[in-house]
Write a protein that holds these residues in place. Structure first.
Motif, PDB file in Angstrom:
ATOM      1  N   ASN A   1       0.993  -1.190   0.060  1.00 27.73           N
ATOM      2  CA  ASN A   1       0.113   0.007   0.007  1.00 27.73           C
ATOM      3  C   ASN A   1       0.828   1.350   0.074  1.00 27.73           C
ATOM      4  O   ASN A   1       0.559   2.347  -0.601  1.00 27.73           O
ATOM      5  N   ALA A   2       1.923   1.220   0.729  1.00 28.33           N
ATOM      6  CA  ALA A   2       2.876   2.433   0.958  1.00 28.33           C
ATOM      7  C   ALA A   2       3.346   2.611  -0.549  1.00 28.33           C
ATOM      8  O   ALA A   2       3.562   4.018  -0.935  1.00 28.33           O
ATOM      9  N   ILE A   3       3.831   1.314  -1.553  1.00 21.68           N
ATOM     10  CA  ILE A   3       4.450   1.567  -2.630  1.00 21.68           C
ATOM     11  C   ILE A   3       3.486   2.212  -3.447  1.00 21.68           C
ATOM     12  O   ILE A   3       3.807   3.016  -4.501  1.00 21.68           O
ATOM     13  N   ARG A   4       2.327   2.048  -3.421  1.00 16.46           N
ATOM     14  CA  ARG A   4       1.024   2.593  -4.389  1.00 16.46           C
ATOM     15  C   ARG A   4       1.271   4.002  -4.335  1.00 16.46           C
ATOM     16  O   ARG A   4       1.026   4.602  -5.215  1.00 16.46           O
ATOM     17  N   ASP A   5       1.126   4.355  -3.147  1.00 17.63           N
ATOM     18  CA  ASP A   5       1.214   6.142  -2.860  1.00 17.63           C
ATOM     19  C   ASP A   5       2.772   6.892  -2.854  1.00 17.63           C
ATOM     20  O   ASP A   5       2.959   7.965  -2.700  1.00 17.63           O
ATOM     21  N   ILE A   6       3.687   5.903  -3.184  1.00 16.66           N
ATOM     22  CA  ILE A   6       4.957   6.473  -3.103  1.00 16.66           C
ATOM     23  C   ILE A   6       5.478   7.759  -4.109  1.00 16.66           C
ATOM     24  O   ILE A   6       4.679   7.853  -4.857  1.00 16.66           O
ATOM     25  N   GLU A   7       6.073   8.638  -3.529  1.00 14.02           N
ATOM     26  CA  GLU A   7       6.667   9.717  -4.303  1.00 14.02           C
ATOM     27  C   GLU A   7       8.000  10.247  -3.859  1.00 14.02           C
ATOM     28  O   GLU A   7       7.987  10.694  -2.732  1.00 14.02           O
ATOM     29  N   PHE A   8       8.993  10.016  -4.783  1.00 10.99           N
ATOM     30  CA  PHE A   8      10.408  10.396  -4.211  1.00 10.99           C
ATOM     31  C   PHE A   8      11.203  10.703  -5.470  1.00 10.99           C
ATOM     32  O   PHE A   8      10.815  10.232  -6.543  1.00 10.99           O
ATOM     33  N   THR A   9      12.278  11.299  -5.091  1.00  9.68           N
ATOM     34  CA  THR A   9      13.276  11.266  -6.665  1.00  9.68           C
ATOM     35  C   THR A   9      14.463  10.448  -6.251  1.00  9.68           C
ATOM     36  O   THR A   9      14.942  10.337  -4.978  1.00  9.68           O
ATOM     37  N   SER A  10      14.950   9.962  -7.295  1.00  6.19           N
ATOM     38  CA  SER A  10      16.309   9.134  -7.030  1.00  6.19           C
ATOM     39  C   SER A  10      17.034   9.452  -8.429  1.00  6.19           C
ATOM     40  O   SER A  10      16.856  10.130  -9.215  1.00  6.19           O
ATOM     41  N   ALA A  11      18.061   8.943  -8.358  1.00  9.91           N
ATOM     42  CA  ALA A  11      19.099   8.950  -9.531  1.00  9.91           C
ATOM     43  C   ALA A  11      18.225   8.743 -10.921  1.00  9.91           C
ATOM     44  O   ALA A  11      18.611   9.252 -11.771  1.00  9.91           O
ATOM     45  N   TYR A  12      17.351   7.934 -10.613  1.00 10.85           N
ATOM     46  CA  TYR A  12      16.591   7.473 -11.988  1.00 10.85           C
ATOM     47  C   TYR A  12      15.567   8.582 -12.472  1.00 10.85           C
ATOM     48  O   TYR A  12      15.299   8.704 -13.599  1.00 10.85           O
ATOM     49  N   GLY A  13      15.278   9.381 -11.482  1.00  9.96           N
ATOM     50  CA  GLY A  13      14.294  10.345 -11.838  1.00  9.96           C
ATOM     51  C   GLY A  13      13.014  10.498 -10.718  1.00  9.96           C
ATOM     52  O   GLY A  13      13.207  10.003  -9.492  1.00  9.96           O
ATOM     53  N   ASN A  14      11.758  10.862 -10.998  1.00  8.25           N
ATOM     54  CA  ASN A  14      10.620  10.934 -10.127  1.00  8.25           C
ATOM     55  C   ASN A  14       9.990   9.580 -10.048  1.00  8.25           C
ATOM     56  O   ASN A  14       9.836   9.178 -11.209  1.00  8.25           O
ATOM     57  N   ILE A  15      10.092   9.079  -8.823  1.00 12.10           N
ATOM     58  CA  ILE A  15       9.352   7.642  -9.007  1.00 12.10           C
ATOM     59  C   ILE A  15       7.963   7.824  -8.084  1.00 12.10           C
ATOM     60  O   ILE A  15       7.742   8.345  -7.172  1.00 12.10           O
ATOM     61  N   ALA A  16       7.029   7.459  -8.994  1.00 15.38           N
ATOM     62  CA  ALA A  16       5.410   7.200  -8.585  1.00 15.38           C
ATOM     63  C   ALA A  16       4.673   6.332  -9.565  1.00 15.38           C
ATOM     64  O   ALA A  16       5.395   6.228 -10.652  1.00 15.38           O
ATOM     65  N   PHE A  17       3.938   5.630  -8.861  1.00 11.89           N
ATOM     66  CA  PHE A  17       3.274   4.549  -9.834  1.00 11.89           C
ATOM     67  C   PHE A  17       1.752   4.938 -10.110  1.00 11.89           C
ATOM     68  O   PHE A  17       0.964   5.384  -9.433  1.00 11.89           O
ATOM     69  N   ASP A  18       1.339   4.667 -11.364  1.00 10.33           N
ATOM     70  CA  ASP A  18      -0.280   4.987 -11.660  1.00 10.33           C
ATOM     71  C   ASP A  18      -0.894   3.730 -11.174  1.00 10.33           C
ATOM     72  O   ASP A  18      -0.436   3.009 -10.447  1.00 10.33           O
ATOM     73  N   GLU A  19      -2.256   3.860 -11.554  1.00 11.26           N
ATOM     74  CA  GLU A  19      -3.170   2.831 -10.729  1.00 11.26           C
ATOM     75  C   GLU A  19      -2.995   1.360 -11.341  1.00 11.26           C
ATOM     76  O   GLU A  19      -3.299   0.431 -10.476  1.00 11.26           O
TER      77      GLU A  19
END
Lengths: 427, 355
Positions: free
Chosen positions: A367-385
């Motif tokens: 559930n936490a991964i679903r709502d996750i938002e952060f930046t990493s060396a890869y770029g902005n990390i967030a997942f759609d539905e």
């Protein structure tokens, strides 16, 4: 002779028996450990930090071993850096060290189900790392869903993976149907603008998805598809298909395939004297190993990437994108590419999720991964539905003087594309 | 020397006398396991795979070992079965048992057609032709829309793993029973005779084509049924999984390592080799193919006739010594039944059912 046969039989039988017994006892031990509640997180009691074990499979041998190595490097280094910095500050108030169990699946989809089940049941893994390639990811993601364990992956890009209503899978690559689109955009924007294209696609889930996506896109953009061929994964010869490309006089060549075929394409473009304005391969044309294998024939070849190595994203473990790139380079001696960066972010996604949950369970972490938002060396990390990251592909090109350069889109361009590619007679 | 092969002989005497009882006990153990603690998970998955490979090895051996026609195309039938159930269950909405039965029928039919063409060839030519059938089947499947093309089929709405445990167990027991039964029938003798000297048999007026085709169809039936179950069990099938070229070789290796031309050999070979694969993959990650290759090489050197074949030879030697020993073989007109045991030890007990 007979006696020596008998002795060797007894020796062999003894060894086999010992191995079998060791196997059984090991399985028993692991099984006991795995049958506890949240065995992954349980660890060394009062003294010392607790550990969380992440587990998965990777293409460590076989045709995709070069790419598999990139993920393994990124996983290992990131975990080591996190542990060296004191571990993960879990949202439940505990500090955890990370460990990893990584098995080899040889990119074989018939090994996936058993190996992931073994990781869950015998090794007690609660948090799964996805494999490389879509065909292996499909059955693996089904195991994750059935056992209700989250799986974060940076190696499976077929849209089919995310169309199964599976709530346990999260992908860090743009889906395959997007892989070749930016290259078409780039070719359309050059002078002379691309009007005809040739598409050669490997017979596998990922490449066929890529081909399907770009076919529809080119139709929409008014690019005429003059060659549209598929070839078997096992082949090491594209000369017949490249002959068709030469005869068709196509402006651009899109190869939807993996690294082995990207190398074959680069070599046979030269031997078949195929001149196109742009030759791009969807996977594996941006690795150092591709360039080492192809030498000067790899010059001017294009490839898409979901990652800009020159971008300046903040990273919670390495500091920034460039720090990540130099860390990989100094530790392993090769330049990272988007597979490496996606692999790094697989680990970081888990780290961030562990930091956010008040109790460490697979469901809460999912559930936490679903709502996750952060930046990493890869770029902005967030997942759609559906569980997919929202990213577009950049286009790189190998240039003789500057090496690998981002050439598209213009906003992040390192160098202008060398377009059209020079004819073989001029090289 | 008189001790040589004593235990092997005793073991074979026991299995030869009590083959059906032994099979019933093993079937009973398999059936009981889920009721005494075997749950869905890794243990069940490994058991299902062991059953699967035993079915494949035994199927190959019926045509390759018993009949002497080394098929390199068995996985074609596996693929036909795999895609038949995948299409019927997913796209047509047919229940699994019906799809399973259709898969069996369709593979038998395919085998009949393919057999009519390929079973005229012998030895290496037959092997190459069957390999060609497999590669063509894989390529045709890649190009067909109905099979999902190269992308294959995702099959998530399928029965539970326990259902597949029963299915594979039932298939294996049924196949062992069929092959074991055939060994003591005229049909079985003819198959062995085809392997040993087909020309002589034809000269005697036996219609070998009929027997070969029947053996080939039985072999294909079990392979196809295994494939029909496997695609759903694996939740995914594409041309590489359905027509798995590695398995095509593995099933032959299993039959040969265990003891070709016997019933127990291919089953034990499959169990042993696949168990080794599972363990080696865990212990030697990344090096599993190298280690596995070494294990196979060592086994082949230690047991050139396969494990069961080698043991049976020891048992036969024991029998041979009991009936006159070395002196008989040294006499110029010695009993050729005795001397045969060295080359074909596993057939020395011709006339009796043998596991």
């Amino acid at each position: 002779m007979a006696d020596s046969n008998r002795r060797s039989f007894l020796k062999l039988a003894g060894t086999t028996g010992a191995i079998a017994l060791a196997g059984c006892s090991q399985q028993g031990d692991n099984g006991d450990g795995g049958s506890g509640d949240g065995a992954t997180t349980a660890s060394s009691g009062d003294s010392g930090p607790q550990t969380i074990t992440l587990g998965g499979t990777m293409s460590l041998s076989g045709d995709n071993a070069d790419l598999g190595k990139l993920y393994k490097q990124a996983y290992e280094l990131t975990i080591q850096r996190i542990n060296d910095a004191g571990g993960v500050e879990g949202g439940d108030g505990n500090t955890y060290e990370l460990e990893m169990v990584l098995r080899d699946d040889e990119t074989d989809a018939s090994k996936s189900k058993r190996t992931y089940q073994e990781l869950i049941d015998s090794e007690g893994i609660d948090y799964l790392l996805g494999p490389y390639s879509s065909t292996v990811t499909l059955p693996a993601s089904a195991v994750a869903a059935k056992n209700q364990k989250p799986m974060v992956e940076g190696g499976g890009a077929s849209p089919e993976i995310f169309m199964q209503d599976n709530k346990w899978i999260f992908g860090l690559l743009p889906t395959a149907d997007k892989y070749a689109l930016s290259s078409v955009d780039m070719a359309k924007a050059q002078s002379p603008s691309a009007e005809t294209a040739a598409l050669l696609a490997e017979d596998d889930t990922f490449s066929q998805s890529t081909a399907k996506g770009v076919r529809a896109y080119m139709d929409n953009q008014g690019v005429d598809l003059v060659v549209d061929e598929s070839f078997p994964s096992g082949t090491s010869d594209l000369s017949t298909n490249l002959g068709k490309v030469r005869d068709s006089d196509a402006d651009i060549l899109l190869l939807a395939a993996h690294q082995k075929h990207a190398i074959v394409m680069a070599k046979q473009l030269e031997s078949q004297k195929v001149n196109v304005d742009m030759a791009m391969a969807t996977v594996g044309s941006l690795n150092q190993s591709f360039k080492d294998e192809t030498g000067a024939n790899g010059d001017y070849v294009y490839g898409p990437s979901s990652w800009a190595i020159n971008a300046d994203f903040e990273d919670p473990v390495y500091g920034s994108t460039s720090d990540f790139a130099s860390a990989i380079e100094s530790e392993y001696g090769n330049t990272p590419d988007y597979h490496s960066a996606a692999g790094e972010s697989v680990i970081l996604t888990y780290m961030k999720a562990f930091e956010q949950v008040d109790e460490l369970t697979p469901t809460k972490v999912r559930n936490a991964i679903r709502d996750i938002e952060f930046t990493s060396a890869y770029g902005n990390i967030a997942f759609d539905e559906k569980g997919v990251i929202d990213k577009e592909m950049l286009v790189y090109q190998w240039q003789p003087e500057n090496g690998k350069q981002i050439v598209w889109p213009e906003a992040v361009q390192q160098s202008a594309p060398v377009y059209p590619m020079p004819d073989w007679s001029e090289r | 020397m008189s001790e040589r092969g004593h235990y092997a002989r005793q073991m074979f005497a026991f299995t030869d006398d009590h083959g059906w009882k032994l099979l019933a006990v093993l079937a009973f153990v398999g059936v009981v396991l889920p009721f005494v603690g075997l749950e869905e998970g890794i243990d069940m998955t490994i058991l299902v795979e062991l059953f699967l490979f035993a079915i494949l090895a035994l199927s190959w051996d019926l045509i390759g070992g018993q009949t002497g026609y080394p098929s390199f195309g068995q996985m074609a039938f596996f693929g036909v079965g795999a895609f038949t159930t995948a299409i019927l269950v997913k796209d047509v909405g047919v229940a699994f048992p019906v799809a399973f039965a259709v898969a069996g029928l369709l593979t038998m039919l395919t085998a009949g057609v393919v057999g009519a063409a390929t079973l005229r060839l012998r030895g290496g030519y037959f092997a190459i032709a069957t390999l060609g059938v497999l590669l063509s089947a894989q390529q045709i499947t890649r190009n067909l829309e109905i099979t999902g093309g190269a992308s294959g089929k995702i099959l998530l709405d399928v029965p539970s793993d326990t259902v597949f445990y029963w299915t594979f167990l039932g298939l294996l027991i049924a196949e062992i029973a069929v092959v074991y039964y055939l060994q003591s029938t005229r049909f079985g003798y003819v198959l062995n005779a085809i392997r040993d000297d087909e020309g002589k048999l034809t000269a005697m007026g036996v219609n070998t084509t009929y027997y070969k085709t029947a053996a080939w169809m039985i072999s294909a039936l079990f392979t196809g049924l295994a494939g029909g179950s496997y695609s759903l069990f694996n939740t995914f099938v594409d041309p590489n999984v359905g027509y798995n070229l590695a398995w095509n070789v593995e099933m032959i290796a299993m039959a040969l390592l265990g003891g070709s031309g016997t019933v127990a050999g291919p089953v034990l070979g499959a169990f042993g080799l696949h168990f080794a694969v599972v363990k080696i993959e865990t212990w030697f990650t990344g090096w599993q193919l190298v280690v596995l290759g070494a294990v196979v090489i060592v086994t082949v050197i230690a047991f050139p006739q396969g494990i069961v074949g080698e043991l049976r030879e020891r048992a036969s030697s024991m029998e041979y010594y009991k009936h006159g020993g070395q002196a008989a073989s040294e006499s110029p007109g010695g009993d050729d039944g005795g001397t045969d045991t060295d080359a074909n030890g596993e057939h020395a007990t011709d006339g009796g059912e043998s596991l």
